[in-house]
Design a protein around this motif. Structure first.
Motif, short mmCIF file in Angstrom:
data_model
loop_
_atom_site.label_atom_id
_atom_site.label_comp_id
_atom_site.label_asym_id
_atom_site.label_seq_id
_atom_site.Cartn_x
_atom_site.Cartn_y
_atom_site.Cartn_z
N GLU A 66 0.83 -1.19 0.00
CA GLU A 66 0.00 0.00 0.00
C GLU A 66 0.87 1.26 0.00
O GLU A 66 1.90 1.31 0.67
CB GLU A 66 -0.91 0.00 1.23
CG GLU A 66 -1.86 -1.20 1.25
CD GLU A 66 -2.98 -1.04 2.27
OE1 GLU A 66 -3.09 0.03 2.90
OE2 GLU A 66 -3.75 -1.99 2.42
N HIS A 132 -4.96 6.37 -0.14
CA HIS A 132 -4.06 5.23 -0.08
C HIS A 132 -4.59 4.12 -0.97
O HIS A 132 -5.73 4.16 -1.43
CB HIS A 132 -3.83 4.76 1.36
CG HIS A 132 -4.96 3.99 1.98
ND1 HIS A 132 -6.19 4.54 2.25
CD2 HIS A 132 -5.04 2.70 2.39
CE1 HIS A 132 -6.97 3.62 2.81
NE2 HIS A 132 -6.30 2.49 2.91
N HIS A 134 -5.19 -0.05 -2.10
CA HIS A 134 -5.53 -1.39 -1.62
C HIS A 134 -5.19 -2.38 -2.73
O HIS A 134 -6.10 -2.87 -3.41
CB HIS A 134 -7.03 -1.49 -1.30
CG HIS A 134 -7.42 -0.99 0.05
ND1 HIS A 134 -8.73 -1.01 0.49
CD2 HIS A 134 -6.69 -0.48 1.07
CE1 HIS A 134 -8.78 -0.52 1.72
NE2 HIS A 134 -7.56 -0.17 2.10
N SER A 142 -10.77 -0.02 6.08
CA SER A 142 -10.60 -1.02 7.13
C SER A 142 -10.79 -0.36 8.50
O SER A 142 -10.88 0.87 8.60
CB SER A 142 -9.21 -1.63 7.05
OG SER A 142 -8.25 -0.65 7.41
N ASP A 145 -8.02 1.95 8.83
CA ASP A 145 -8.21 3.16 8.01
C ASP A 145 -9.14 4.14 8.72
O ASP A 145 -8.91 5.36 8.71
CB ASP A 145 -8.82 2.79 6.65
CG ASP A 145 -7.89 1.95 5.80
OD1 ASP A 145 -6.66 2.01 5.99
OD2 ASP A 145 -8.42 1.22 4.93
ZN ZN Z 1 -6.83 0.70 3.77
#
Ligand code: ZN
Length: 222
Positions: A66, A132, A134, A142, A145
């Protein structure tokens, strides 16, 4: 620099007033997600073609791990409708991160460096959010996140962009009026086209407003 100063630099006051502006309707394309958006985001997101190109290119530099960074831009209130929107005009790739195949962590050093670069390279601009990737996963936030978003980008109008660089899809996660955010449901955005009126967006999960998703990408040179 004293500790108190570094604290200020880490979390600069984001209480500057938004610009009163008019939502730019010319040279604009609204990109819609594949599902009906019943929820209403607190802010609309506008992205310049330059900024879209920057975060797209950054998203492709590592297809295993990532990567991410800050979204630089400005905050506005539409002078006619009073609707809030943010304009994303550039990016600051994050440094001093910790990352792996399924996670990305911004550190305090990340935030300090990001704010230093903001001051130096983008005067009068703010961090209106972060992005960001994935790789090989879907477009969602997530638990981690969500934690990062709440702690480092807590302003109601700050947004989170997630990009899946293999299938080239993406979406914006935006808080709703009560401050809640849906970690599975992303929103569309408005692209500010190039001066020639061209679009640079090629996300297969989004389609221009008024067009069915199957109708996009009629150029097959990619
Ligand atoms: Zn993430």
């Amino acid at each position: 620099m004293s500790d108190s100063q570094s604290q200020v630099r880490l979390f600069p006051p984001n209480n500057t007033m938004p610009f009163r502006s008019r939502i730019p309707e010319e040279l604009m394309c609204r990109w819609c997600p594949p599902f009906e958006d019943s929820a209403k985001p607190l802010v609309s997101v506008f992205v310049t073609s330059a900024a879209f190109t920057q975060f797209t290119e950054h998203s492709r530099i590592d297809l295993e791990n990532e990567v991410g960074g800050g979204l630089v831009g400005s905050r506005h209130v539409d002078a006619r409708t009073e609707e809030q929107f943010v304009l994303i005009e550039g990016v600051i790739p994050a440094r001093f991160t910790r990352q792996g195949t399924t996670f990305l962590t911004f550190t305090q050093d990340t935030l300090v460096a990001m704010n230093d670069e903001l001051e130096e390279c983008f005067p009068e601009r703010q961090l209106v959010g972060w992005y960001h990737t994935h790789p090989g996963m879907g477009v969602f936030l997530s638990h981690f996140d969500l934690w990062l978003h709440d702690h480092f980008f807590p302003e109601p109008w700050q947004v989170a962009l997630v990009i899946e660089p293999h299938s080239e899809i993406g979406g914006f996660f935006i808080r709703q009026k009560k401050g809640n955010i849906d970690a599975q449901r992303y929103f569309g955005f408005y692209e500010i086209l190039t001066q020639a009126g061209l679009s640079v967006v090629a996300w297969s999960n989004m389609h221009p407003e008024g067009e069915a998703s199957s109708e996009i990408g009629d150029g097959d040179d990619e």
